[in-house]
Design a protein around this motif. Structure first.
Motif, mmCIF file in Angstrom:
data_model
loop_
_atom_site.group_PDB
_atom_site.id
_atom_site.type_symbol
_atom_site.label_atom_id
_atom_site.label_comp_id
_atom_site.label_asym_id
_atom_site.label_seq_id
_atom_site.Cartn_x
_atom_site.Cartn_y
_atom_site.Cartn_z
ATOM 1 N N MET A 130 41.472 26.712 27.994
ATOM 2 C CA MET A 130 42.957 26.350 28.214
ATOM 3 C C MET A 130 43.669 26.597 27.013
ATOM 4 S SD MET A 130 44.467 22.891 29.939
ATOM 5 C CE MET A 130 43.812 21.933 28.691
ATOM 6 N N ASN A 190 41.695 32.602 39.736
ATOM 7 C CA ASN A 190 41.179 32.584 38.407
ATOM 8 C C ASN A 190 41.943 31.906 37.501
ATOM 9 O OD1 ASN A 190 38.643 34.500 39.255
ATOM 10 N ND2 ASN A 190 40.460 35.997 39.816
ATOM 11 N N ASP A 191 41.719 32.148 36.308
ATOM 12 C CA ASP A 191 42.396 31.516 35.189
ATOM 13 C C ASP A 191 43.817 31.679 35.266
ATOM 14 O OD1 ASP A 191 39.890 31.076 34.684
ATOM 15 O OD2 ASP A 191 39.937 32.207 32.736
ATOM 16 N N THR A 220 36.941 29.722 38.653
ATOM 17 C CA THR A 220 37.206 30.476 39.771
ATOM 18 C C THR A 220 37.017 29.489 40.881
ATOM 19 O OG1 THR A 220 36.447 32.506 38.713
ATOM 20 C CG2 THR A 220 36.649 32.809 41.258
ATOM 21 N N GLU A 237 38.138 18.401 33.192
ATOM 22 C CA GLU A 237 37.475 19.619 32.978
ATOM 23 C C GLU A 237 36.000 19.155 32.997
ATOM 24 O OE1 GLU A 237 37.981 22.521 28.916
ATOM 25 O OE2 GLU A 237 38.909 20.636 29.213
ATOM 26 N N ALA A 284 45.321 29.069 30.051
ATOM 27 C CA ALA A 284 44.749 30.267 30.631
ATOM 28 C C ALA A 284 45.892 31.686 30.688
ATOM 29 C CB ALA A 284 44.507 30.145 32.142
ATOM 30 N N LEU A 306 43.268 26.429 35.590
ATOM 31 C CA LEU A 306 43.356 26.698 34.118
ATOM 32 C C LEU A 306 42.001 27.276 33.653
ATOM 33 C CD1 LEU A 306 44.418 23.091 33.510
ATOM 34 C CD2 LEU A 306 45.788 25.317 32.818
ATOM 35 N N ASP A 307 40.810 26.958 34.292
ATOM 36 C CA ASP A 307 39.656 27.493 33.861
ATOM 37 C C ASP A 307 38.803 27.692 35.176
ATOM 38 O OD1 ASP A 307 39.863 27.866 30.874
ATOM 39 O OD2 ASP A 307 40.056 25.552 31.205
#
Length: 317
Positions: A1, A109-110, A95, A66, A3, A92-93
């Motif tokens: 982060m 994705n990101d 898939t 996260e 992204a 943010l991170d």
């Protein structure tokens, strides 16, 4: 982060509230409780304990992760129904794969966003790709639920795929903050998300010591959720940290500051800013359905059980 970013924020349009804008006071700061969703991925319930009068038109928001998954650990949700609102999934991170019974879906994705208008109803599923399940890896995102007014609750379902490269990027006067406008607008700069209920959704990254005072529509409410880092909000510098939600009062500007010193695992202050025009209609919410009355909720359950919200697509062999 984060992204989606830029090497030099000073190349971006700069945004700041006018000096005579009325600052919005901080009404409350709440801490999100932790829980689990779907097949067991960890979430923070950002809006837990906040009176709906301050959230309207938003219903709920979960911070997913996260989390750093080991091989075999990534999890998703099984097939489930929705009716009467919109879901916004901002990754943010990692898939994630989305599929629904209306034919919508894809891979995010990101920095990507999936915007699903459930409307009259559908079934959908969210799951990590097989490659992520095998390898493990970082996963972090947000899911926001936005209410629909009674006139739009039974509209046909719709799906929007918003690539991270399409968001509107802005900065503060000194370049110390990066704002990503996902939906709505900020000082005339519009994001790509098409909304039925007028809202604004912004992901802001503030470097240590940076401050933003942004213009805010006076007919919108204003909320801020801290995804990572430490800082302060409002003219009275109310302290905030990871996992806390800020409820602002009336006014024409919102202020957010990043502490000069941040934790090593959160080098910047990461904040989601939300605003929307309240619908001010009765809301009946139970599980995956958001309607205007108990009778409409019962009808939604009846329609789901009768298969009228769609069927699970048959996988291609």
């Amino acid at each position: 982060m984060p992204a989606v970013t830029v090497e030099n924020p000073l190349t971006l349009p700069r945004v700041a509230a006018s000096h005579d804008a009325l600052p919005r006071p901080v009404l409350a700061v709440t801490t999100a409780p932790s829980g689990f969703e779907g097949e067991g991925f960890p979430v923070r319930r950002a809006f837990a304990g906040i009176n709906y009068q301050y959230l309207d038109p938003f219903i709920m928001m979960d911070q997913m992760g996260e989390v750093e998954y080991a091989p075999g650990e990534p999890k998703g949700t099984p097939w489930h129904p929705h009716r009467g609102f919109e879901t916004v999934t901002y990754l943010l991170d990692g898939t994630f794969i989305h599929q629904d019974s209306n034919g919508g879906g894809g891979v995010i994705n990101d920095g990507d966003t999936q915007w699903m208008t459930a409307g009259s109803g559908l079934l959908h599923i969210e799951a990590p790709p097989e490659s992520l399940v095998v390898s493990g890896g970082l996963f972090h995102g947000l899911q926001l639920w936005v209410n629909l007014p009674a006139a739009d609750k039974m509209m046909p379902p719709r799906y929007q795929d918003i690539g991270g490269g399409n968001v509107q990027l802005l900065t503060s006067a000194d370049g110390g903050a990066l704002m990503r406008v996902i939906a709505g607008e900020l000082d005339g700069h519009k994001g790509p998300g098409v909304t039925h209920t007028p809202i604004t959704m912004i992901h802001a990254t503030l470097r240590p010591g940076a401050e933003i005072t942004l213009p805010w529509r006076d007919d919108f409410n204003a909320l801020a959720y801290v995804m990572a880092g430490r800082g302060a909000v409002g003219a009275d510098r109310r302290p905030v940290r990871t996992g806390q939600t800020v409820v602002f009062g009336a006014g024409g500007a919102v202020t957010v500051r990043a502490d000069a010193s941040q934790d090593s695992n959160s080098p910047d202050l990461e904040v989601v800013l939300l605003g929307g025009r309240p619908i001010r209609e009765p809301m009946a919410h139970y599980g995956p359905f958001v309607m205007n009355s108990k009778a409409e909720l019962q009808q939604a359950f009846d329609d789901f059980q009768a298969g009228r919200l769609g069927t699970v697509p048959v996988p291609h062999v």
